[in-house]
Design an enzyme around this catalytic site. Structure first.
Site, PDB file in Angstrom:
ATOM      1  N   ARG A   1      10.594   7.727   2.962  1.00  0.00           N
ATOM      2  CA  ARG A   1      10.172   7.087   2.721  1.00  0.00           C
ATOM      3  C   ARG A   1      10.690   7.708   1.123  1.00  0.00           C
ATOM      4  O   ARG A   1      10.578   6.783  -0.321  1.00  0.00           O
ATOM      5  CB  ARG A   1       8.874   6.479   2.431  1.00  0.00           C
ATOM      6  CG  ARG A   1       8.664   5.289   3.702  1.00  0.00           C
ATOM      7  CD  ARG A   1       7.671   4.453   3.212  1.00  0.00           C
ATOM      8  NE  ARG A   1       7.141   4.108   1.860  1.00  0.00           N
ATOM      9  CZ  ARG A   1       5.791   4.460   2.272  1.00  0.00           C
ATOM     10  NH1 ARG A   1       4.914   4.908   2.536  1.00  0.00           N
ATOM     11  NH2 ARG A   1       5.704   4.383   0.670  1.00  0.00           N
ATOM     12  N   LYS A   2      11.700   8.664   0.891  1.00  0.00           N
ATOM     13  CA  LYS A   2      11.277   9.191  -0.151  1.00  0.00           C
ATOM     14  C   LYS A   2      11.863   9.780  -0.633  1.00  0.00           C
ATOM     15  O   LYS A   2      13.049  10.210   0.215  1.00  0.00           O
ATOM     16  CB  LYS A   2      10.528  11.390  -0.021  1.00  0.00           C
ATOM     17  CG  LYS A   2       9.540  10.932   0.235  1.00  0.00           C
ATOM     18  CD  LYS A   2       8.347  12.114   0.030  1.00  0.00           C
ATOM     19  CE  LYS A   2       6.776  12.486   0.530  1.00  0.00           C
ATOM     20  NZ  LYS A   2       6.357  14.095   1.134  1.00  0.00           N
TER      21      LYS A   2
ATOM     22  N   LYS B   1      15.442  20.316 -23.523  1.00  0.00           N
ATOM     23  CA  LYS B   1      15.803  21.445 -24.107  1.00  0.00           C
ATOM     24  C   LYS B   1      16.471  21.458 -25.552  1.00  0.00           C
ATOM     25  O   LYS B   1      16.803  22.171 -26.031  1.00  0.00           O
ATOM     26  CB  LYS B   1      17.146  21.346 -23.034  1.00  0.00           C
ATOM     27  CG  LYS B   1      17.486  21.525 -21.343  1.00  0.00           C
ATOM     28  CD  LYS B   1      16.842  22.557 -21.500  1.00  0.00           C
ATOM     29  CE  LYS B   1      17.176  22.690 -19.722  1.00  0.00           C
ATOM     30  NZ  LYS B   1      16.263  23.993 -19.059  1.00  0.00           N
TER      31      LYS B   1
ATOM     32  N   ASP C   1      13.754   7.167 -15.983  1.00  0.00           N
ATOM     33  CA  ASP C   1      13.058   6.666 -15.482  1.00  0.00           C
ATOM     34  C   ASP C   1      13.077   5.480 -14.581  1.00  0.00           C
ATOM     35  O   ASP C   1      13.707   5.285 -13.629  1.00  0.00           O
ATOM     36  CB  ASP C   1      11.486   6.583 -14.959  1.00  0.00           C
ATOM     37  CG  ASP C   1      10.625   6.272 -14.880  1.00  0.00           C
ATOM     38  OD1 ASP C   1      10.527   6.092 -13.592  1.00  0.00           O
ATOM     39  OD2 ASP C   1       9.934   5.106 -14.606  1.00  0.00           O
TER      40      ASP C   1
END
Lengths: 227, 227
Positions: free
Chosen positions: B186-187, B165, B147
């Protein structure tokens, strides 16, 4: 008074753990304090939520989950993960959510388990050391506190899918409400929300897929550790 | 020598920030050290990866991203988030991934940005304070470091979907490789992997959806902070 605050989740049921044999030989410092108890950094809201769930725990419907400096102190003695003696010497390791010594700076939380609903409620007060954008909690903390709820179950997280709805201000008190939706063989499907106690504000919604660890997974862990 | 190690990502392009006006009035302690530089806790592998990317940065293709005790020191001066003076007094806040003072215990990492590929590589060495299961990194840390890669972009994480995994051993050195797949209004759609430097072991794969923050989002943040 709780006779022994150590509990563990085995097959989604919390039962008192055994002291793992040889533990004292490898773990020098011992479990230390139980972080899942009130301290002076807890806000009035946090304490009041805690008291509410403690009250509900008297009937046995809810059970408070203890939380120490390492996860293994909150896991059963017979847990397969104890079969890695080579990890014991890492006595300087700390459970990620309990790695700060000053109360109130990081993850202040306590979890309560409801066996009949297969549901975990975590009361969470994020401190100022969990910052992302100025004044708000880092998204990774929200992922962490959700993932945390079932980490005591000898479950390996296979998938974590989070929808962040609104930024969570530092110092808020929120409930992380997670429950088992279904179980299929070794797979456990869980969903959860992070919301204000009054339910009027939802900060995140998540789904999780956990895989029960078995001796095979244990070997995978062993393999992974050699790489 | 780098003239000024402060950079920021605006429209997915890192440019030198301005000193925010009034900053010195509110922020008592200043930015302090840049954590994204080698220290004695870095393993040989970690240092060697760092040197490799520093070498590749000479051509300007890659840029090292500085990292201080609060994210705002690594954000542009004009960033909308600076428009919340009420947060400045929280000078005891710390960026989640830089909240430990002892080197080597927590998140040791450095990020490099490749503008032409819109790609961020993070070299990550998780320390013993990031433990989940004994000897392994907490899943939440992996979510955090993924993130993190685009948190400097004035982007709000809307969705984070991680497939784990294999369990990641504490003390490993991994590359977190994230890149922009596409942008729609905006994505911004991003995908990433956490893998060993030689690519022979993948620990996690993730997709992320970020929303660019605008004055409206700014008001939402403001609203959220009042609740």
């Amino acid at each position: 008074e709780m006779p022994n605050p150590w509990w563990h989740l085995r097959g989604l049921c919390w039962v008192p753990p055994r002291q793992p044999s040889g533990m004292s030989r490898f773990c020098h410092s011992g479990p230390g304090k139980d972080y899942a108890l009130p301290n002076s950094s807890w806000s009035k809201d946090m304490t009041s939520q805690f008291n509410k769930f403690m009250e509900m725990s008297k009937s046995g419907l809810w059970q408070r989950i203890s939380s120490h400096r390492r996860l293994m102190y909150d896991l059963p003695g017979g847990n397969l993960l104890f079969s890695f003696p080579k990890f014991y010497p890492q006595s300087d390791s700390r459970f990620f959510c309990r790695n700060l010594d000053v109360e109130g700076l990081g993850f202040e939380y306590v979890m309560f388990w409801n066996q009949s609903e297969k549901r975990m409620i975590c009361i969470f007060q994020p401190g100022p050391y969990l910052e992302g954008y100025t004044g708000f909690v880092h998204g990774g903390c929200i992922a962490t506190i959700i993932d945390n709820a079932f980490i005591g179950c000898a479950l390996f997280t296979a998938n974590l899918d989070i929808n962040y709805k609104a930024p969570l201000p530092l110092g808020s008190v929120v409930l992380v409400d997670t429950k088992v939706d279904k179980t299929e063989g070794r797979k456990t499907f869980i969903s959860g929300t992070v919301q204000r106690a009054d339910g009027k504000m939802v900060y995140a919604h998540a789904t999780l897929l956990f895989i029960h660890m078995d001796p095979q997974t244990s070997s995978q862990l062993e393999e992974a550790s050699k790489l």
